[in-house]
Motif scaffolding. Structure first.
Motif, short mmCIF file in Angstrom:
data_model
loop_
_atom_site.label_atom_id
_atom_site.label_comp_id
_atom_site.label_asym_id
_atom_site.label_seq_id
_atom_site.Cartn_x
_atom_site.Cartn_y
_atom_site.Cartn_z
N ALA A 65 -0.28 27.33 51.49
CA ALA A 65 0.46 26.38 50.64
C ALA A 65 0.17 24.94 51.08
CB ALA A 65 1.96 26.67 50.70
N MET A 66 0.05 24.72 52.38
CA MET A 66 -0.26 23.36 52.86
C MET A 66 -1.67 22.97 52.43
SD MET A 66 2.00 22.28 55.75
CE MET A 66 1.11 22.45 57.24
N ILE A 67 -2.62 23.92 52.50
CA ILE A 67 -3.99 23.62 52.06
C ILE A 67 -3.96 23.27 50.57
CG2 ILE A 67 -6.30 24.60 51.67
CD1 ILE A 67 -5.67 26.49 54.08
N ASP A 68 -3.24 24.09 49.79
CA ASP A 68 -3.20 23.90 48.33
C ASP A 68 -2.43 22.65 47.91
OD1 ASP A 68 -4.66 26.17 48.10
OD2 ASP A 68 -3.01 27.47 47.46
N SER A 69 -1.74 21.99 48.86
CA SER A 69 -1.02 20.76 48.50
C SER A 69 -2.01 19.62 48.23
CB SER A 69 -0.05 20.36 49.63
OG SER A 69 -0.76 19.87 50.76
N GLY A 70 -3.28 19.82 48.61
CA GLY A 70 -4.26 18.74 48.42
C GLY A 70 -5.59 19.29 47.97
N GLU A 149 -27.22 11.61 57.51
CA GLU A 149 -28.19 10.72 58.16
C GLU A 149 -28.00 10.67 59.67
OE1 GLU A 149 -27.76 6.95 56.22
OE2 GLU A 149 -28.57 7.73 54.31
N VAL A 150 -26.74 10.57 60.11
CA VAL A 150 -26.47 10.40 61.54
C VAL A 150 -26.08 11.73 62.18
CG1 VAL A 150 -25.00 9.19 63.22
CG2 VAL A 150 -25.68 8.03 61.10
N GLY A 151 -25.34 12.55 61.45
CA GLY A 151 -24.94 13.87 61.95
C GLY A 151 -23.54 13.91 62.52
N ALA A 152 -22.95 12.75 62.82
CA ALA A 152 -21.59 12.77 63.39
C ALA A 152 -20.76 11.65 62.77
CB ALA A 152 -21.63 12.58 64.90
N VAL A 153 -19.54 12.00 62.40
CA VAL A 153 -18.60 11.02 61.86
C VAL A 153 -17.25 11.31 62.47
CG1 VAL A 153 -17.39 10.27 59.78
CG2 VAL A 153 -19.79 10.83 59.64
N ILE A 154 -16.56 10.26 62.93
CA ILE A 154 -15.19 10.43 63.41
C ILE A 154 -14.34 9.52 62.53
CG2 ILE A 154 -13.60 10.25 65.36
CD1 ILE A 154 -15.99 10.56 67.24
N CYS A 155 -13.53 10.09 61.65
CA CYS A 155 -12.80 9.23 60.72
C CYS A 155 -11.44 9.83 60.40
CB CYS A 155 -13.59 9.02 59.45
SG CYS A 155 -13.86 10.52 58.51
N SER A 156 -10.62 9.06 59.69
CA SER A 156 -9.31 9.60 59.32
C SER A 156 -9.47 10.48 58.09
CB SER A 156 -8.32 8.48 59.06
OG SER A 156 -8.74 7.73 57.97
N PRO A 157 -8.67 11.54 58.02
CA PRO A 157 -8.73 12.37 56.82
C PRO A 157 -8.24 11.55 55.65
CG PRO A 157 -7.03 13.15 58.37
CD PRO A 157 -7.64 11.93 58.97
N GLY A 158 -8.86 11.67 54.52
CA GLY A 158 -8.40 10.92 53.34
C GLY A 158 -7.00 11.39 52.95
N PRO A 159 -6.33 10.63 52.08
CA PRO A 159 -4.95 10.98 51.71
C PRO A 159 -4.85 12.30 50.97
CG PRO A 159 -5.78 9.15 50.37
CD PRO A 159 -6.80 9.42 51.42
N GLY A 160 -5.98 12.80 50.45
CA GLY A 160 -5.94 14.02 49.65
C GLY A 160 -5.99 15.31 50.47
N LEU A 161 -6.23 15.20 51.78
CA LEU A 161 -6.40 16.40 52.60
C LEU A 161 -5.05 16.85 53.16
CD1 LEU A 161 -9.16 17.82 53.69
CD2 LEU A 161 -8.33 16.96 55.86
N ALA A 162 -4.60 18.02 52.75
CA ALA A 162 -3.33 18.59 53.20
C ALA A 162 -2.20 17.55 53.27
CB ALA A 162 -3.49 19.28 54.56
N PRO A 163 -1.88 16.91 52.13
CA PRO A 163 -0.82 15.88 52.15
C PRO A 163 0.53 16.42 52.61
CG PRO A 163 -1.46 16.40 49.89
CD PRO A 163 -2.46 17.07 50.77
N ALA A 164 0.78 17.72 52.40
CA ALA A 164 2.04 18.29 52.87
C ALA A 164 2.14 18.16 54.38
CB ALA A 164 2.13 19.77 52.47
N ASP A 165 1.01 18.38 55.06
CA ASP A 165 1.04 18.28 56.52
C ASP A 165 1.25 16.84 56.97
OD1 ASP A 165 0.67 19.29 59.27
OD2 ASP A 165 -0.98 17.87 59.20
N LYS A 166 0.63 15.91 56.26
CA LYS A 166 0.78 14.51 56.66
C LYS A 166 2.26 14.13 56.70
CE LYS A 166 -3.17 12.45 55.75
NZ LYS A 166 -3.98 12.92 54.69
N LYS A 167 2.96 14.51 55.65
CA LYS A 167 4.39 14.20 55.56
C LYS A 167 5.19 14.98 56.60
CE LYS A 167 7.32 13.50 51.81
NZ LYS A 167 7.84 13.81 50.47
N LEU A 168 4.87 16.25 56.70
CA LEU A 168 5.65 17.13 57.57
C LEU A 168 5.44 16.79 59.05
CD1 LEU A 168 7.54 19.51 57.91
CD2 LEU A 168 5.59 21.06 57.66
N TYR A 169 4.20 16.46 59.40
CA TYR A 169 3.93 16.16 60.81
C TYR A 169 4.69 14.89 61.24
CZ TYR A 169 1.19 15.85 65.14
OH TYR A 169 0.81 15.79 66.45
#
Ligand code: URA
Length: 426
Positions: A65-70, A149-169
Motif C-alpha cells: 500500500a505504501m508503494i502504491d501511494s506513489g 553516463e557516470v554510473g552513480a547518483v546520490i540524490c533525494s527521492p522525488g516527491p512521487g516515491l512512496a509519499p505515504a512513507d514520507k508523511k509517516l516517517y
C-alpha cells in the motif's frame, strides 16, 4: 478508494491486539496520504503497531500500500546492471559516499536515493550538501542520464516515491514511533521497491548508535526486509554490522565527506574501507559483475567517478570544504589504551554541535561535528588530543562535551577486537 472505514475502529483493533485486513490497510494508507486521516489518528495507530506489531500478511499489504501511494521508477532502459544499497543508519556511517562510485567504477549503475539526518544519525544528503554547489534534487531525466553516463547518483527521492512513507516517517520521528520492526522494514523496503532496483544490499546496524540496539532485533529486521525484497522480486542480501562504536574517525557532515575522499584516494580508516569493500563485493555479485572493487580504488577509477558524480550534481569536487569557526580539543587524561568509544555518545555530541537537526525543518551546520584521534584498542598518551569538537556556535561546546562524557574510557589493557561484520542474511 473502496469502502470507507472508521479510523477509530482500526486504531482500537490494533490497540487491542487484533489484525487489520487488506482492505482496511489499503484504505487507511490511501486516506492518510490524501489527508483524510489526520496525523493524530495515524500517530495513535503507529503507537499501537509499535506495541502490538504487524503479522507477515499485514506487513506485506502495508508495504504494498505504501508503494502504491506513489509512482514506481523504471531503470530497465539503462545499459548497466542496477544495484542499490541501504544502511539503517549510524554514527560516522558515510560508507555510501565511497561505495557508490566504487561500484559504478566496476560497471554497475547505483541509484542512491538517500535521506537526511534525524536525531543522532547523520543523513547522506546533509553530508554531500557541505560540498559547494552540490544539489540533492534531480529531475527524473537527469537521474537517468547521470546513471547511464557516470554510473552513480546520490540524490533525494522525488516527491512521487512512496509519499505515504514520507508523511509517516516524519510523523513517527516526532511521536516516538520509529522503533518498530514492521514500521522500519515497510518504510525502507517500500522506497527501495518503488525505486525499481532489481538488486539490493542492506546494511542493518546494531549497537548503541543504531535503531536496533540488540543484535537479535537487528537480525529480525534484516530477515524481515530480505523477505519483503524477495517477495517483490528484488534480489536482496543483508549484513548485520556493529554500530556500538562509531565508524571511521569523524561524525558530522563536511568531516565525513573529507573522510570519503581519503578512502577514495586509497587511504582512510580501515573499518570504513573494510565495510565499503564487503558491501561493494556483495553488490557486484548481485549485479552479476566480476570485478575487484579494491582494484577500482587502487587504480584511482573510483575517485574519477566520485569527481564526475559530484560535478554532475552541480558540485565542485576541488572546492575547499567548510571549516568550523570554533574548535575545542579534549585531551587524554592519562596513558593507556582506548577501551571504549560509544557510538551514541559521539552521535549525540555531533548532533548537539549542530551537525544534526532536532526537527525536520531545522538547518544543519556543514562544518560541525566530532573527530576522534584514536580508535578502540589503540594506545593513547596523557595530553594527546583525543577528540576535536567542531562548531560555528561555541555555546554548544559544553552540552556536546556532556554527551561525550562517560562515552569513552581509557584502560590499562587491550580489549578483545569487536568484529565489524556480524552476520550475512540471504
Ligand atoms: N529509515 C527509514 O527510511 N525508515 C525508517 O523507518 C527507519 C529508517
Amino acid at each position: 478508494m473502496g469502502n470507507a472505514f472508521d479510523m477509530v475502529d482500526l486504531i482500537r483493533t490494533k490497540r487491542d491486539g487484533g489484525r487489520l485486513g487488506d482492505a482496511e490497510i489499503d484504505w487507511l494508507i490511501d486516506a492518510y496520504t490524501a489527508g483524510r486521516v489526520g496525523d493524530e489518528q495515524m500517530a495513535a495507530l503507529a503507537m499501537a503497531i509499535v506495541l502490538r506489531g504487524l503479522d507477515a500478511a499485514e506487513l506485506s499489504t502495508w508495504t504494498r500500500a505504501m508503494i502504491d501511494s506513489g509512482e514506481r521508477m523504471d531503470f530497465s532502459g539503462l545499459r548497466r546492471p542496477v544495484v542499490d544499497k541501504h544502511s539503517t543508519g549510524g554514527v560516522g556511517d558515510m560508507v555510501t559516499l565511497p561505495l557508490a562510485p566504487i561500484v559504478a567504477a566496476c560497471g554497475a549503475a547505483v541509484p542512491q536515493l538517500s535521506g537526511r539526518g534525524l536525531g543522532h544519525t547523520g543523513g547522506t544528503l546533509d553530508k554531500l550538501e557541505s560540498i559547494p554547489g552540490w544539489r540533492a534534487d534531480l529531475a527524473p531525466e537527469e537521474l537517468l542520464r547521470l546513471l547511464d553516463e557516470v554510473g552513480a547518483v546520490i540524490c533525494s527521492p522525488g516527491p512521487g516515491l512512496a509519499p505515504a512513507d514520507k508523511k509517516l516517517y516524519a510523523l513517527r520521528d516526532v511521536t516516538g514511533t520509529v522503533e518498530s520492526i514492521p514500521l522500519i522494514a515497510s518504510s525502507i523496503m517500500s522506497k527501495k521497491i518503488a525505486e525499481g532496483t532489481p538488486a539490493l544490499v542492506l546494511d542493518v546496524k546494531t549497537g548503541s548508535g543504531a535503531f536496533m540496539r540488540e543484535r537479535e532485533q537487528a537480525v529480525e529486521l534484516a530477515r524481515t526486509m530480505v523477505g519483503l525484497g524477495r517477495a517483490a522480486g528484488v534480489a536482496t542480501v543483508a549484513y548485520v554490522t556493529w554500530m556500538g562504536t562509531p565508524l571511521g574517525r569523524a561524525a558530522g557532515n563536511a568531516v565525513e565527506v573529507a573522510q570519503a575522499v581519503e578512502v577514495l584516494s586509497g587511504g582512510g580508516p580501515s573499518d570504513v574501507v573494510e565495510l565499503t569493500l564487503t558491501l561493494a563485493r556483495e553488490m557486484l555479485t548481485l549485479a552479476g559483475i566480476d570485478a575487484d572493487p579494491a582494484e577500482a580504488l587502487r587504480s584511482g577509477r573510483a575517485l574519477q567517478v566520485w569527481r564526475a558524480m559530484i560535478r554532475g550534481q552541480g558540485g565542485d569536487p576541488d572546492a575547499p570544504l567548510p571549516q568550523a569557526r570554533h574548535q575545542r580539543v579534549i585531551e587524554a587524561p592519562r596513558d593507556g589504551v582506548l577501551t571504549r568509544l560509544d557510538a551514541l555518545a559521539v552521535g549525540v555530541a555531533a548532533w548537539r554541535l549542530g551537525a544534526g537537526r532536532a526537527r525536520k525543518e531545522d538547518p544543519v551546520q556543514a562544518a560541525a561535528g566530532v573527530r576522534w584521534h584514536a580508535g578502540v584498542g589503540e594506545p593513547v598518551s596523557a595530553g594527546q588530543p583525543l577528540f576535536t569538537l567542531l562548531t560555528d556556535t561555541p555555546e554548544r561546546f559544553d552540552r556536546a562535551e556532556q554527551a561525550l562524557a562517560g562515552g569513552w574510557q581509557i584502560g590499562d589493557e587491550a580489549v578483545p577486537e569487536q568484529p565489524l561484520v556480524l552476520e550475512r542474511i540471504d
